[in-house]
Design a protein around this motif. Structure first.
Motif, PDB file in Angstrom:
ATOM      1  N   THR A 204       0.268   7.014 -12.563  1.00 30.18           N
ATOM      2  CA  THR A 204       0.075   6.155 -14.369  1.00 30.18           C
ATOM      3  C   THR A 204       1.486   6.299 -14.380  1.00 30.18           C
ATOM      4  OG1 THR A 204      -1.926   6.473 -14.503  1.00 30.18           O
ATOM      5  CG2 THR A 204      -1.148   5.049 -16.137  1.00 30.18           C
TER       6      THR A 204
ATOM      7  N   VAL B 186       2.505   2.811 -12.639  1.00 30.99           N
ATOM      8  CA  VAL B 186       2.246   1.556 -11.906  1.00 30.99           C
ATOM      9  C   VAL B 186       2.706   0.899 -13.938  1.00 30.99           C
ATOM     10  CG1 VAL B 186      -0.106   0.411 -12.716  1.00 30.99           C
ATOM     11  CG2 VAL B 186       0.622   2.996 -11.276  1.00 30.99           C
TER      12      VAL B 186
ATOM     13  N   GLU C  91      -2.321  -2.140   0.359  1.00 33.19           N
ATOM     14  CA  GLU C  91      -3.491  -1.838  -0.144  1.00 33.19           C
ATOM     15  C   GLU C  91      -4.676  -1.709  -0.068  1.00 33.19           C
ATOM     16  OE1 GLU C  91      -4.674  -4.283  -4.618  1.00 33.19           O
ATOM     17  OE2 GLU C  91      -3.365  -5.079  -3.369  1.00 33.19           O
TER      18      GLU C  91
ATOM     19  N   LYS D 152      -3.412   1.725  -7.753  1.00 27.97           N
ATOM     20  CA  LYS D 152      -3.189   0.737  -8.884  1.00 27.97           C
ATOM     21  C   LYS D 152      -1.748  -0.437  -8.307  1.00 27.97           C
ATOM     22  CE  LYS D 152      -6.127   2.504 -12.356  1.00 27.97           C
ATOM     23  NZ  LYS D 152      -6.468   2.607 -13.601  1.00 27.97           N
ATOM     24  N   TYR D 153      -1.420   1.497  -7.790  1.00 25.21           N
ATOM     25  CA  TYR D 153       0.631   0.978  -7.992  1.00 25.21           C
ATOM     26  C   TYR D 153       0.712  -0.222  -6.862  1.00 25.21           C
ATOM     27  CZ  TYR D 153       5.048   1.872  -6.551  1.00 25.21           C
ATOM     28  OH  TYR D 153       6.546   1.572  -6.207  1.00 25.21           O
TER      29      TYR D 153
ATOM     30  N   ASN E 136      -1.428  -2.664  -6.230  1.00 23.02           N
ATOM     31  CA  ASN E 136      -1.568  -3.901  -6.362  1.00 23.02           C
ATOM     32  C   ASN E 136      -0.388  -4.305  -7.375  1.00 23.02           C
ATOM     33  OD1 ASN E 136      -2.922  -5.703  -8.659  1.00 23.02           O
ATOM     34  ND2 ASN E 136      -4.242  -5.704  -6.920  1.00 23.02           N
ATOM     35  N   ARG E 137      -0.174  -3.475  -8.477  1.00 23.84           N
ATOM     36  CA  ARG E 137       1.022  -3.537  -8.971  1.00 23.84           C
ATOM     37  C   ARG E 137       2.575  -4.487  -8.242  1.00 23.84           C
ATOM     38  NH1 ARG E 137      -3.054  -3.082 -11.293  1.00 23.84           N
ATOM     39  NH2 ARG E 137      -2.855  -2.508 -13.318  1.00 23.84           N
TER      40      ARG E 137
END
Length: 190
Positions: free
Chosen positions: A94, A97, A140, A158-159, A161-162
């Motif tokens: 996390t 991210v 992604e 998530k990574y 996406n960011r």
């Protein structure tokens, strides 16, 4: 430590490859496509770094390292066996991210809000960062497709996406903080 003293092994000559846990799969498998695309993205980031300077180059260097972490994560199935593995697998976390989110917030603070979609381009670096953005989106999509048939680390998705958001904002910064963005004009050539 990784030691590569022979580059070709001939073990993949029949169209399969080894995953991080030693399992052999087809080179066109969903998992190989996902981590292969993260490797492709890393190469495009390397091209973007040729025109990047200062903090942008430093951030892109961090992202390149993260992308190797991502590839290591995606090439290792069987997350439920992580705790008992002889060597703990490298997984995205996390904090990676959250670092991207903090950097996006800093870059975005000086940008005027968009009133139109923008076209990839403007400066050379911005165009390269838009290529990175689109490849990150493809990575992604492949990772989320993989997640429908196999378990993957949610932090990896998530990574990615960011990261595509990071590239978008960084491209705007590279375009003189958005003043050189190329705006989309709907229906301009009808």
């Amino acid at each position: 430590m990784v030691v590569l003293n022979k580059i070709y092994t001939r073990t993949g000559d029949k169209g399969d490859t080894a995953l991080g846990n030693g399992t052999r799969v087809a080179k066109h498998s969903a998992r190989v496509s996902a981590y292969g695309t993260s490797d492709e993205l890393n190469a495009f980031v390397g091209v973007a770094r040729l025109d990047a300077t200062g903090e942008t180059d430093t951030a892109l260097a961090r992202i390149q390292n993260d992308l190797f972490d991502l590839g290591a994560d995606l090439c290792r199935p069987d997350m439920e066996q992580d705790a008992t593995a002889e060597y703990p697998p490298l997984r995205m976390v996390t904090a990676q991210v959250e670092r991207l989110e903090a950097e996006i917030d800093i870059m975005n603070a000086d940008l005027k809000p968009l009133r139109s979609f923008i076209l990839p381009g403007g400066s050379r670096l911005a165009a390269q960062l838009h290529v990175c953005r689109t490849v990150a989106r493809r990575a992604e999509r492949l990772a989320t497709e993989l997640s429908t048939v196999e378990q993957i680390n949610p932090a990896a998705v998530k990574y990615l996406n960011r990261l595509s958001d990071w590239f978008f904002v960084a491209a705007r910064v590279a375009n003189d903080n958005g003043t050189a963005d190329v705006l989309w004009v709907p229906g301009a050539n009808r």
